[in-house]
Design a protein around this motif. Structure first.
Motif, PDB file in Angstrom:
ATOM      1  N   PRO A 134      38.520  18.719 -56.678  1.00  9.64           N
ATOM      2  CA  PRO A 134      37.746  19.969 -56.049  1.00  9.64           C
ATOM      3  C   PRO A 134      37.188  19.640 -54.857  1.00  9.64           C
ATOM      4  N   ASN A 135      37.225  20.449 -53.938  1.00  8.80           N
ATOM      5  CA  ASN A 135      36.179  20.534 -52.716  1.00  8.80           C
ATOM      6  C   ASN A 135      36.602  19.318 -51.982  1.00  8.80           C
ATOM      7  N   GLN A 136      38.066  18.907 -51.797  1.00  2.42           N
ATOM      8  CA  GLN A 136      38.255  17.689 -51.162  1.00  2.42           C
ATOM      9  C   GLN A 136      39.136  18.395 -49.892  1.00  2.42           C
ATOM     10  N   ALA A 194      40.502  36.994 -43.012  1.00  2.00           N
ATOM     11  CA  ALA A 194      40.237  35.568 -42.908  1.00  2.00           C
ATOM     12  C   ALA A 194      40.326  35.152 -44.628  1.00  2.00           C
ATOM     13  N   VAL A 195      41.088  33.814 -44.838  1.00  2.00           N
ATOM     14  CA  VAL A 195      41.377  33.343 -46.248  1.00  2.00           C
ATOM     15  C   VAL A 195      41.090  32.083 -45.993  1.00  2.00           C
ATOM     16  N   VAL A 196      40.493  31.290 -46.900  1.00  2.00           N
ATOM     17  CA  VAL A 196      40.236  30.029 -47.321  1.00  2.00           C
ATOM     18  C   VAL A 196      40.590  29.591 -48.689  1.00  2.00           C
ATOM     19  N   ILE A 197      41.379  28.499 -48.819  1.00  2.00           N
ATOM     20  CA  ILE A 197      41.826  28.083 -50.130  1.00  2.00           C
ATOM     21  C   ILE A 197      41.417  26.580 -50.316  1.00  2.00           C
ATOM     22  N   LYS A 208      43.848  25.851 -55.983  1.00  2.00           N
ATOM     23  CA  LYS A 208      44.482  26.916 -55.365  1.00  2.00           C
ATOM     24  C   LYS A 208      43.666  28.359 -55.411  1.00  2.00           C
ATOM     25  N   PHE A 209      42.091  28.043 -55.702  1.00  2.00           N
ATOM     26  CA  PHE A 209      41.262  29.041 -55.654  1.00  2.00           C
ATOM     27  C   PHE A 209      41.079  29.367 -54.013  1.00  2.00           C
ATOM     28  N   PHE A 210      41.189  30.862 -53.887  1.00  2.00           N
ATOM     29  CA  PHE A 210      40.874  31.244 -52.619  1.00  2.00           C
ATOM     30  C   PHE A 210      39.967  32.385 -52.504  1.00  2.00           C
ATOM     31  N   ASP A 211      39.463  32.380 -51.059  1.00  2.00           N
ATOM     32  CA  ASP A 211      38.593  33.548 -50.826  1.00  2.00           C
ATOM     33  C   ASP A 211      38.820  34.122 -49.655  1.00  2.00           C
ATOM     34  N   PHE A 212      38.554  35.332 -49.429  1.00  2.00           N
ATOM     35  CA  PHE A 212      38.802  36.040 -48.224  1.00  2.00           C
ATOM     36  C   PHE A 212      37.814  37.126 -47.803  1.00  2.00           C
TER      37      PHE A 212
END
Length: 112
Positions: free
Chosen positions: A76-78, A97-100, A105-109
């Motif tokens: 994770p977090n790499q 805006a989306v960050v994955i 495969k966790f995403f935040d938007f």
């Protein structure tokens, strides 16, 4: 006559343009009368299709391709990827805006 002009315009004309069409056909009427008839018959013009927002910003350059199309992470977090887009809504432009995280495969938007 009001309905015919409105339908001919593909339902895009408001009262003022319909009024000009009716006057051009030789009918004597006023703008407020056309507004009243359109309101009574629920004839509402569709809003114009909006253009994409203007991009007046300067480019900071092309970022280096760090991932080299390797979208698998060992932990994770790499590796994180992101993207954004914009969508026209009735209230104006909506920016998404989306960050994955490529491992979980966790995403935040965010909606801006």
């Amino acid at each position: 006559m009001v309905r015919a002009s409105f339908v001919r315009s593909d339902r895009t004309y408001g009262a003022r343009r319909v009024w000009h069409d009716v006057l051009a056909e030789g009918f004597d009427c006023g703008l407020h009368g056309i507004e009243r008839l359109m309101r009574r018959d629920a004839l509402r013009a569709r809003p114009r299709r909006r253009q994409l927002p203007k991009d007046v910003g300067e480019r900071s350059g092309i970022a280096p391709n760090v991932l080299e199309r390797e979208f698998v992470a060992d932990g994770p977090n790499q590796k994180w990827v992101a993207d954004f887009t914009y969508i026209w809504t009735a209230e104006g432009w909506l920016y998404v805006a989306v960050v994955i995280d490529l491992f979980t495969k966790f995403f935040d938007f965010a909606l801006l």
